[in-house]
Design a protein around this motif. Structure first.
Motif, PDB file in Angstrom:
ATOM      1  N   SER A 203       3.172   7.531  48.366  1.00  0.00           N
ATOM      2  CA  SER A 203       3.319   6.173  46.931  1.00  0.00           C
ATOM      3  C   SER A 203       4.300   5.733  47.225  1.00  0.00           C
ATOM      4  O   SER A 203       4.475   4.590  47.214  1.00  0.00           O
ATOM      5  N   ILE A 218       1.440  -0.537  40.510  1.00  0.00           N
ATOM      6  CA  ILE A 218       1.484   0.253  40.933  1.00  0.00           C
ATOM      7  C   ILE A 218       0.832   0.896  40.106  1.00  0.00           C
ATOM      8  O   ILE A 218      -0.564   1.860  40.424  1.00  0.00           O
ATOM      9  N   GLU A 219       0.441   0.416  38.292  1.00  0.00           N
ATOM     10  CA  GLU A 219      -0.481   1.015  37.470  1.00  0.00           C
ATOM     11  C   GLU A 219      -1.895   0.707  38.056  1.00  0.00           C
ATOM     12  O   GLU A 219      -3.071   1.347  38.412  1.00  0.00           O
ATOM     13  N   PHE A 222      -3.000   2.950  40.603  1.00  0.00           N
ATOM     14  CA  PHE A 222      -3.120   4.798  40.126  1.00  0.00           C
ATOM     15  C   PHE A 222      -4.417   4.764  39.216  1.00  0.00           C
ATOM     16  O   PHE A 222      -5.079   6.157  39.438  1.00  0.00           O
ATOM     17  N   ASP A 223      -4.555   3.685  38.685  1.00  0.00           N
ATOM     18  CA  ASP A 223      -5.584   3.796  37.670  1.00  0.00           C
ATOM     19  C   ASP A 223      -6.994   3.446  39.190  1.00  0.00           C
ATOM     20  O   ASP A 223      -8.779   4.264  38.289  1.00  0.00           O
ATOM     21  N   LEU A 225      -6.993   5.346  41.553  1.00  0.00           N
ATOM     22  CA  LEU A 225      -6.949   6.493  42.676  1.00  0.00           C
ATOM     23  C   LEU A 225      -7.474   7.569  41.246  1.00  0.00           C
ATOM     24  O   LEU A 225      -8.177   8.555  41.840  1.00  0.00           O
ATOM     25  N   HIS A 288      -6.352  18.120  37.868  1.00  0.00           N
ATOM     26  CA  HIS A 288      -5.865  17.322  37.284  1.00  0.00           C
ATOM     27  C   HIS A 288      -7.557  16.897  36.720  1.00  0.00           C
ATOM     28  O   HIS A 288      -7.254  15.737  35.681  1.00  0.00           O
ATOM     29  N   TYR A 311      -8.123  11.794  47.578  1.00  0.00           N
ATOM     30  CA  TYR A 311      -6.991  12.622  46.525  1.00  0.00           C
ATOM     31  C   TYR A 311      -7.023  14.137  46.090  1.00  0.00           C
ATOM     32  O   TYR A 311      -6.036  14.579  45.921  1.00  0.00           O
TER      33      TYR A 311
END
Length: 515
Positions: A203, A218-219, A222-223, A225, A288, A311
């Protein structure tokens, strides 16, 4: 056409390997040592207990963070585990380097700092140079993939080379055999390591999709993802803080695993959220799965969803690269040995380049192109192992209560590496002697490390660790001894090559005087 293609692949293999070879060697040495980063962290901190306590005092550590780092955006606490039975914790904020300290798991007292295994882990993935270093490592990984693909193409006798090693042949032939043998032996592993190492930061390397779909946010990426509960700051002080133990017990039962990573977002604000994640040792893919709790009341807010297929694939590739899976250390030893093979492959490949062109150069000064390559090769390949051994000596000799102790260990590492490179420059006309001297110094430090450990510690030397069956700590000393013997053999073989080299130099001087 076939010969032209093969020759072009040989040229590409040679130059891609040379240009990035020294950097790859540093990355490989750092990654190989980092296979046992937790064990090395424990070895460098004699205050770490031998066993995980029944109840770790995480709340005491959180109280210390509240006093020492109240303005951090997030606190991270790593629960003790079998490989490292102490608590690690630290605060992070935007624009600030993330660092952790170790704490006694029973009292919560801070343990002496040390660069330890974290130094080599960070060296492996960003060279301690932040984002620029991360991109350099990514470039090195891509070049390594290129070098390996072209290497397979040009080695038409790849399986025969696997069984061919002629160390007594000397010179370029022996180096080339060593390069081929270690290259073929570890080919699947090296391909996997290079590819997964690049994939971990995909990424960051491939930003087109991020800019196209998420407008560079980018936030938001990831939110989507890995979605998680997020609270806006209330700008109100924390009225009280819920104890961590009930949250950990609930997460253990709810998620079906042992909690490891605890993060506290907005720790000094009434919006604070505590997340509890599982350890990664039971699965290849990073685990995770996370439970989220209100930091004031301790009530469950949400449970992180299962990752999607894409993911999960990414998590599998990352876990495969870092080798934290498996209850025992078998996989890490396999990675360690294949990592050593990779170091030998790189070192011998660089030396093949020098030996081949050495026939065309009668004498080279340290300022010439060929002489500079000789100095860099000596400084990196022989200097970095010496610096690593010196850093472990510094860990035992620097007082435990010295302020900035970890920084002094890193200074020792850098100073010895610089001195080794300067020594290589002084010995550029007699490289065999330089190899012998630097290898001998490394062998002396490594073989002397268990003795130094005996003289400076009461519970970490072989007399105690072997008697208690503490094989993780004993393995550090025993591995140092084994590597010291190998470097001693390498110094002896380099010494055997010194006499012929001296004779050739003498003959060359005689010829020059006659002319």
């Amino acid at each position: 056409m076939k010969n032209s293609f093969t020759q072009s692949m040989a040229w590409l293999h040679t130059w891609s390997g040379l240009i990035i070879g020294w950097l790859l060697f540093v990355i490989f040495v750092g990654g190989t040592i980092a296979c046992f980063d937790a064990e090395l962290d424990r070895w460098t901190r004699p205050g770490v207990p031998a066993q995980v306590p029944a109840q770790a005092n995480l709340d005491a550590v959180m109280q210390r963070l509240e006093r020492e780092d109240p303005s951090a955006h997030v606190w991270y606490l790593y629960a003790p585990h079998s490989r490292y039975p102490a608590i690690k914790a630290g605060g992070w904020d935007v624009g600030r380097e993330f660092t952790t300290h170790s704490y006694d798991p029973r009292s919560g007292d801070k343990l002496p700092d040390s660069a330890g295994g974290d130094f080599f882990f960070t060296l492996h993935y960003d060279l301690h140079a932040g984002t620029i270093g991360m991109y350099l490592v990514g470039l090195a990984g891509m070049m390594m993939l290129l070098a390996m693909v072209t290497g397979v193409i040009i080695h038409r006798r790849i399986f025969k080379d696997f069984f061919t090693f002629r160390p007594r042949a000397g010179g370029q032939r022996a180096w080339l055999d060593g390069h081929n043998l270690t290259g073929v032996l570890g080919l699947p592993f090296h391909l996997m390591i290079a590819y997964t190492g690049v994939a971990i930061f995909v990424s960051s390397y491939m930003l087109a999709g991020l800019h196209l779909v998420y407008k560079g946010d980018i936030e938001a990426f990831f939110d989507e993802l890995a979605p998680h509960p997020h609270r806006e700051e209330m700008h109100q002080p924390v009225p009280q803080r819920a104890p961590l133990a009930p949250m950990l017990a609930d997460a253990r039962e709810r998620l079906g695993g042992e909690p490891w990573l605890i993060s506290v977002e907005h720790p000094d604000d009434a919006s604070t959220v505590v997340s509890v994640g599982l350890d990664h040792s039971r699965h290849v893919a990073w685990n995770h799965r996370t439970a989220y709790y209100d930091g004031i009341t301790g009530e469950l807010m949400a449970e992180g969803p299962e990752p999607g297929a894409a993911y999960h694939t990414y998590q599998f590739l990352g876990g495969l690269h870092m080798a934290q899976f498996g209850a025992g250390s078998l996989y890490r030893w396999l990675y360690f040995l294949l990592g050593l093979a990779g170091c030998v492959m790189l070192a011998s490949g660089l030396q093949v380049w020098l030996e081949k062109r050495g026939k065309r150069v009668a004498e080279a000064s340290a300022l010439s192109g060929y002489g500079l390559v000789k100095v860099l090769n000596l400084g990196v390949v022989a200097g970095m192992p010496l610096a690593s051994a010196a850093m472990l000596w510094a860990n035992r000799l620097i007082p435990m209560d010295l302020a900035g102790r970890a920084s002094w260990e890193i200074r020792a590492f850098c100073a010895v590496w610089i001195l080794a490179t300067l020594w290589a420059m002084l010995r550029v006309r007699t490289p065999a002697r330089a190899w012998r001297e630097l290898f001998a110094a490394t062998a002396l430090l490594l073989c002397g490390l268990p003795v130094l450990n005996l003289l400076t510690t009461s519970d970490r030397h072989l007399g105690v660790t072997l008697a208690n069956g503490d094989w993780a700590m004993a393995a550090v000393d025993l591995t140092a001894l084994a590597l010291g013997v190998l470097f001693g053999v390498a110094a002896w073989r380099a010494g055997r090559a010194t006499a012929p080299a001296r004779q050739r130099a003498s003959a060359l001087r005689t010829l020059e005087e006659a002319q």
